[in-house]
Write a protein that holds these residues in place. Structure first.
Motif, mmCIF file in Angstrom:
data_model
loop_
_atom_site.group_PDB
_atom_site.id
_atom_site.type_symbol
_atom_site.label_atom_id
_atom_site.label_comp_id
_atom_site.label_asym_id
_atom_site.label_seq_id
_atom_site.Cartn_x
_atom_site.Cartn_y
_atom_site.Cartn_z
ATOM 1 N N VAL A 187 43.289 10.732 -89.340
ATOM 2 C CA VAL A 187 44.308 9.773 -89.795
ATOM 3 C C VAL A 187 44.050 8.424 -89.144
ATOM 4 O O VAL A 187 44.099 7.379 -89.802
ATOM 5 N N THR A 188 43.749 8.428 -87.870
ATOM 6 C CA THR A 188 43.484 7.186 -87.142
ATOM 7 C C THR A 188 42.266 6.473 -87.727
ATOM 8 O O THR A 188 42.306 5.262 -87.975
ATOM 9 N N ILE A 189 41.207 7.216 -87.988
ATOM 10 C CA ILE A 189 40.004 6.617 -88.570
ATOM 11 C C ILE A 189 40.284 6.106 -89.981
ATOM 12 O O ILE A 189 39.813 5.031 -90.368
ATOM 13 N N MET A 190 41.057 6.856 -90.734
ATOM 14 C CA MET A 190 41.376 6.441 -92.111
ATOM 15 C C MET A 190 42.138 5.120 -92.112
ATOM 16 O O MET A 190 41.914 4.276 -92.987
ATOM 17 N N THR A 191 43.030 4.902 -91.151
ATOM 18 C CA THR A 191 43.741 3.616 -91.090
ATOM 19 C C THR A 191 42.768 2.475 -90.822
ATOM 20 O O THR A 191 42.933 1.373 -91.357
ATOM 21 N N ALA A 192 41.731 2.748 -90.025
ATOM 22 C CA ALA A 192 40.723 1.715 -89.771
ATOM 23 C C ALA A 192 39.946 1.402 -91.045
ATOM 24 O O ALA A 192 39.701 0.229 -91.363
ATOM 25 N N VAL A 193 39.572 2.430 -91.794
ATOM 26 C CA VAL A 193 38.839 2.231 -93.046
ATOM 27 C C VAL A 193 39.692 1.439 -94.038
ATOM 28 O O VAL A 193 39.219 0.501 -94.678
ATOM 29 N N MET A 194 40.958 1.821 -94.159
ATOM 30 C CA MET A 194 41.858 1.119 -95.071
ATOM 31 C C MET A 194 42.046 -0.333 -94.641
ATOM 32 O O MET A 194 42.166 -1.227 -95.485
ATOM 33 N N SER A 195 42.071 -0.580 -93.334
ATOM 34 C CA SER A 195 42.228 -1.962 -92.872
ATOM 35 C C SER A 195 41.027 -2.799 -93.291
ATOM 36 O O SER A 195 41.180 -3.953 -93.696
ATOM 37 N N LEU A 196 39.822 -2.215 -93.229
ATOM 38 C CA LEU A 196 38.629 -2.948 -93.634
ATOM 39 C C LEU A 196 38.638 -3.266 -95.127
ATOM 40 O O LEU A 196 38.142 -4.314 -95.538
ATOM 41 N N ALA A 197 39.218 -2.382 -95.923
ATOM 42 C CA ALA A 197 39.369 -2.678 -97.348
ATOM 43 C C ALA A 197 40.253 -3.906 -97.528
ATOM 44 O O ALA A 197 39.963 -4.776 -98.359
ATOM 45 N N GLY A 198 41.331 -4.007 -96.751
ATOM 46 C CA GLY A 198 42.205 -5.181 -96.820
ATOM 47 C C GLY A 198 41.481 -6.454 -96.412
ATOM 48 O O GLY A 198 41.671 -7.515 -97.025
ATOM 49 N N LEU A 199 40.655 -6.364 -95.384
ATOM 50 C CA LEU A 199 39.870 -7.517 -94.948
ATOM 51 C C LEU A 199 38.934 -7.969 -96.070
ATOM 52 O O LEU A 199 38.890 -9.153 -96.427
ATOM 53 N N GLY A 200 38.216 -7.015 -96.655
ATOM 54 C CA GLY A 200 37.300 -7.346 -97.746
ATOM 55 C C GLY A 200 38.016 -7.877 -98.967
ATOM 56 O O GLY A 200 37.560 -8.840 -99.599
ATOM 57 N N ASP A 201 39.149 -7.269 -99.314
ATOM 58 C CA ASP A 201 39.913 -7.739 -100.463
ATOM 59 C C ASP A 201 40.352 -9.188 -100.258
ATOM 60 O O ASP A 201 40.296 -9.998 -101.180
ATOM 61 N N GLY A 202 40.786 -9.511 -99.051
ATOM 62 C CA GLY A 202 41.201 -10.881 -98.758
ATOM 63 C C GLY A 202 40.064 -11.874 -98.918
ATOM 64 O O GLY A 202 40.246 -12.975 -99.451
ATOM 65 N N ILE A 203 38.878 -11.477 -98.487
ATOM 66 C CA ILE A 203 37.708 -12.355 -98.631
ATOM 67 C C ILE A 203 37.391 -12.584 -100.107
ATOM 68 O O ILE A 203 37.150 -13.712 -100.540
ATOM 69 N N VAL A 204 37.422 -11.524 -100.903
ATOM 70 C CA VAL A 204 37.139 -11.641 -102.332
ATOM 71 C C VAL A 204 38.167 -12.544 -103.012
ATOM 72 O O VAL A 204 37.812 -13.429 -103.803
ATOM 73 N N VAL A 205 39.445 -12.342 -102.701
ATOM 74 C CA VAL A 205 40.491 -13.172 -103.304
ATOM 75 C C VAL A 205 40.331 -14.628 -102.865
ATOM 76 O O VAL A 205 40.481 -15.544 -103.673
ATOM 77 N N TRP A 206 40.023 -14.863 -101.606
ATOM 78 C CA TRP A 206 39.834 -16.228 -101.108
ATOM 79 C C TRP A 206 38.691 -16.918 -101.848
ATOM 80 O O TRP A 206 38.806 -18.077 -102.249
ATOM 81 N N LEU A 207 37.599 -16.191 -102.055
ATOM 82 C CA LEU A 207 36.424 -16.790 -102.676
ATOM 83 C C LEU A 207 36.517 -16.899 -104.201
ATOM 84 O O LEU A 207 35.976 -17.839 -104.786
#
Length: 138
Positions: free
Chosen positions: A84-104
């Motif tokens: 569960v702890t690792i999955m939250t880290a993976v999901m957080s990275l998806a949010g980081l990437g999504d933000g970059i895509v939306v910004w660009l």
């Protein structure tokens, strides 16, 4: 370190599943909510004029969100606290990437939505850090 209550994990998982389902039920709305314009290549000419359609890629986002949410809930239910702890880290990275895509690619009007994605990144990364290191001084 597992969280004291699994409720937060279940809420995050359910929210992810609901976002995923929304991608299938209302793809055009979800495309805009996410922060991306509808793609011109997917506009179709009708007698009444041009209508915009969401790219089928939004369905891939829906699958990602749904599977992340189901996995998180299942891991919590079965007591796999480390997973569960690792999955939250993976999901957080998806949010980081999504933000970059939306910004660009979201355009000036949607650029502020990138901060929403980065907020999800920060919240999930914070949950990961809390679950990982929260008991260090306790």
């Amino acid at each position: 370190m597992p969280s004291p209550s699994p409720i937060l994990v279940y809420v995050i998982g359910a929210g992810s599943v609901f976002l995923g389902i929304h991608c299938f039920l209302r793809p055009e709305v979800e495309y805009r909510r996410f922060g991306l314009p509808l793609e011109p290549a997917h506009r179709q000419k009708h007698n009444t004029g041009d209508e915009e359609y969401a790219s089928p890629v939004i369905h891939l986002k829906g699958i990602r969100e749904t599977t992340y949410g189901l996995a998180l809930g299942a891991l919590q239910y079965h007591g796999y606290d480390g997973a569960v702890t690792i999955m939250t880290a993976v999901m957080s990275l998806a949010g980081l990437g999504d933000g970059i895509v939306v910004w660009l690619y979201g355009g000036d009007e949607a650029r502020g939505k990138a901060f929403g994605h980065w907020g999800a990144f920060a919240a999930l990364a914070g949950l990961f850090l809390w679950r990982t290191y929260g008991d260090v001084h306790g």
